[in-house]
Design a protein around this motif. Structure first.
Motif, PDB file in Angstrom:
ATOM      1  N   VAL A  54       0.823  -1.128  -0.091  1.00  0.00           N
ATOM      2  CA  VAL A  54       0.033  -0.039  -0.079  1.00  0.00           C
ATOM      3  C   VAL A  54       0.832   1.097   0.008  1.00  0.00           C
ATOM      4  N   THR A  55       0.681   2.257  -0.976  1.00  0.00           N
ATOM      5  CA  THR A  55       1.451   3.253  -1.014  1.00  0.00           C
ATOM      6  C   THR A  55       0.860   4.693  -0.892  1.00  0.00           C
ATOM      7  N   ARG A  56       1.661   5.612  -0.609  1.00  0.00           N
ATOM      8  CA  ARG A  56       0.690   7.120  -0.572  1.00  0.00           C
ATOM      9  C   ARG A  56       1.533   7.788  -1.769  1.00  0.00           C
ATOM     10  N   THR A  57       0.680   8.321  -2.647  1.00  0.00           N
ATOM     11  CA  THR A  57       1.302   8.859  -3.876  1.00  0.00           C
ATOM     12  C   THR A  57       0.122   9.845  -4.583  1.00  0.00           C
ATOM     13  N   ASP A  58       0.548  10.738  -5.576  1.00  0.00           N
ATOM     14  CA  ASP A  58      -0.372  11.716  -6.166  1.00  0.00           C
ATOM     15  C   ASP A  58      -0.952  10.825  -7.413  1.00  0.00           C
ATOM     16  N   VAL A 309      -3.810   7.080  -0.544  1.00  0.00           N
ATOM     17  CA  VAL A 309      -3.422   5.905  -0.105  1.00  0.00           C
ATOM     18  C   VAL A 309      -3.892   4.885  -1.308  1.00  0.00           C
ATOM     19  N   ALA A 310      -2.858   4.330  -1.785  1.00  0.00           N
ATOM     20  CA  ALA A 310      -3.371   3.695  -3.302  1.00  0.00           C
ATOM     21  C   ALA A 310      -2.816   2.121  -3.101  1.00  0.00           C
ATOM     22  N   VAL A 311      -3.793   1.474  -3.901  1.00  0.00           N
ATOM     23  CA  VAL A 311      -3.523  -0.146  -3.942  1.00  0.00           C
ATOM     24  C   VAL A 311      -3.838  -0.547  -5.382  1.00  0.00           C
ATOM     25  N   PRO A 312      -3.361  -1.707  -5.762  1.00  0.00           N
ATOM     26  CA  PRO A 312      -3.778  -2.048  -7.309  1.00  0.00           C
ATOM     27  C   PRO A 312      -5.305  -2.642  -7.318  1.00  0.00           C
ATOM     28  N   GLU A 357      -3.651   1.133   5.728  1.00  0.00           N
ATOM     29  CA  GLU A 357      -2.587   2.162   5.770  1.00  0.00           C
ATOM     30  C   GLU A 357      -1.327   2.007   4.917  1.00  0.00           C
ATOM     31  N   PRO A 358      -0.420   3.033   4.405  1.00  0.00           N
ATOM     32  CA  PRO A 358       0.595   2.866   3.728  1.00  0.00           C
ATOM     33  C   PRO A 358       1.715   2.156   4.358  1.00  0.00           C
ATOM     34  N   GLY A 359       2.379   0.927   3.588  1.00  0.00           N
ATOM     35  CA  GLY A 359       3.288   0.154   4.100  1.00  0.00           C
ATOM     36  C   GLY A 359       2.660  -0.997   4.441  1.00  0.00           C
ATOM     37  N   GLN A 360       1.601  -1.488   4.441  1.00  0.00           N
ATOM     38  CA  GLN A 360       0.765  -2.668   4.494  1.00  0.00           C
ATOM     39  C   GLN A 360       0.860  -3.500   3.312  1.00  0.00           C
ATOM     40  N   SER A 361       1.000  -4.807   3.394  1.00  0.00           N
ATOM     41  CA  SER A 361       1.065  -5.803   2.107  1.00  0.00           C
ATOM     42  C   SER A 361      -0.381  -6.329   2.056  1.00  0.00           C
ATOM     43  N   VAL A 362      -0.755  -6.364   0.704  1.00  0.00           N
ATOM     44  CA  VAL A 362      -2.027  -6.831   0.573  1.00  0.00           C
ATOM     45  C   VAL A 362      -1.937  -7.943  -0.784  1.00  0.00           C
ATOM     46  N   ILE A 363      -2.896  -8.958  -0.358  1.00  0.00           N
ATOM     47  CA  ILE A 363      -2.636 -10.233  -1.673  1.00  0.00           C
ATOM     48  C   ILE A 363      -3.345  -9.759  -2.746  1.00  0.00           C
ATOM     49  N   ILE A 364      -2.732  -9.971  -3.972  1.00  0.00           N
ATOM     50  CA  ILE A 364      -3.349  -9.817  -5.385  1.00  0.00           C
ATOM     51  C   ILE A 364      -3.788 -11.271  -5.681  1.00  0.00           C
ATOM     52  N   PRO A 365      -5.101 -11.600  -5.763  1.00  0.00           N
ATOM     53  CA  PRO A 365      -5.776 -12.937  -5.994  1.00  0.00           C
ATOM     54  C   PRO A 365      -5.109 -13.470  -7.376  1.00  0.00           C
TER      55      PRO A 365
END
Length: 365
Positions: A54-58, A309-312, A357-365
């Motif tokens: 999880v990232t923080r970006t514009d 706060v961005a995720v795929p 939150e930024p820095g956490q890891s999420v699973i991509i199915p």
């Protein structure tokens, strides 16, 4: 006999009861442990899965608009001299302050810096005003005058009243330095005041031609610029000082600075369609090579969400009860399913306003 059998049966029932209680206890422990690890999976189940951080970006949107690379608008330069044309500049040449623009009767017409056009002859007795101040400023820069023109309170040459001190000697020295007749009078036809240097786009007169005023040359800006007719619906897209990317006809890209945005829109009719636009001028920070009047593409970046706060998008899971969730990979390699609140979709990412939150890891199915 009956007593012994009764005791034996009672003991057997007690042993059986203990066994049942043990089984129930083991089951309850398993149930409590399962509840404690709700929505979690053991490490072995996650070792081969793809994850993303999880990232923080514009979130930046790129808009492309058409432009034209050249030297800007072409302007006919006014001429106040009369006589025979004896010298002309070459098309494409740049005329700087102090340079000769052309010659009439072998008398040079000189370009000087100034906002007010030359409208009268100037000598040592001419009353102080902006035109005299502009001429004295040039003399001061050449070292012909020890003083620069000032107002009563400031050195601002845009003010109305000036204290000037041009002398006959200064005028004659300047005339001699440029190859003009030393008359002590600067004729209004002898100087062209302009705020900027210019490039000769085309010569409209010829050597030996008699002239009585009129224009002899067409001029443009000295640097290649990009002109954009920006649709008024995109008026908030650029502002003076913005850095944009310009893609040239050869496929190369250079940066440019927005130097002008019109305050008033232009309206034209093309066929049956009415078009309203704002003129925008961009100065290139890199080389525009030899392109002139060539189409270019201007790429403008606009921040549509700041510090998202961005995720795929591929990591999202549709929940049975509605909405979306993410599988968060904990530091101990267990997985927890959390509900999230979605924000802006941008490319292959989506912003999350609540849940991770930024820095956490999420699973991509």
């Amino acid at each position: 006999m009956n007593t012994k059998r009764k005791i034996a049966v009672t003991g057997c029932l007690w042993i059986i009861g203990l066994g049942v209680i043990a089984v129930i206890a083991i089951g309850l422990l398993g149930w409590f442990d399962s509840d404690n690890r709700l929505n979690q999976e053991p490490a072995a189940a996650t070792s081969s899965r793809n994850t993303a951080t999880v990232t923080r970006t514009d979130f930046v949107k790129e808009t492309e608009v058409d432009g034209t690379l050249g030297f800007g608008d072409v302007e006919s330069l006014p001429n106040l001299s009369s006589g025979i044309v004896t010298w002309l500049p070459e098309p494409g040449s740049v005329i700087s302050f102090g340079d000769v623009i052309y010659k009439i009767n072998d008398e040079p017409i000189i370009l000087l810096r100034g906002a007010m056009p030359m409208f009268r002859d100037i000598d040592e007795n001419t009353s102080s005003a902006l035109d005299v101040a502009q001429l004295q400023t040039h003399f001061f820069e050449l070292g012909l005058s020890d003083t620069s023109p000032v107002t009563k309170s400031t050195y601002d040459l845009s003010a109305d009243r000036y204290v000037t001190s041009i002398t006959l000697s200064q005028i004659e020295q300047w005339q001699e330095s440029v190859g003009a007749d030393t008359t002590g009078v600067v004729k209004k036809s002898q100087i062209v005041f302009r705020p900027k240097a210019f490039r000769v786009d085309a010569v409209t007169a010829r050597l030996g031609q008699p002239v009585n005023g009129g224009s002899l040359v067409n001029v443009t800006e000295t640097r290649r610029i990009v002109t954009v007719h920006l649709d008024t619906e995109l008026s908030g897209l650029v502002a003076i000082g913005d850095i944009v990317e310009v893609e040239l006809p050869d496929g190369k890209s250079v940066e440019g600075t927005v130097t002008y945005v019109a305050d008033v829109a232009t309206r034209i009719v093309q066929g049956q369609q009415q078009i309203t636009y704002l003129d925008v001028v961009i100065e290139l920070l890199g080389s525009g090579a030899s392109f002139d009047q060539s189409p270019v593409t201007v790429k403008v970046e606009e921040v549509i969400e700041h510090e998202a706060v961005a995720v795929p998008i591929a990591a999202l899971l549709a929940l049975a009860e509605g909405g979306y969730g993410l599988e968060v990979l904990n530091p101990d390699n267990t997985v927890k399913l959390v509900g999230v609140e979605l924000g802006t979709f941008h490319g292959n990412q989506v912003s999350i306003s609540r849940g991770v939150e930024p820095g956490q890891s999420v699973i991509i199915p």
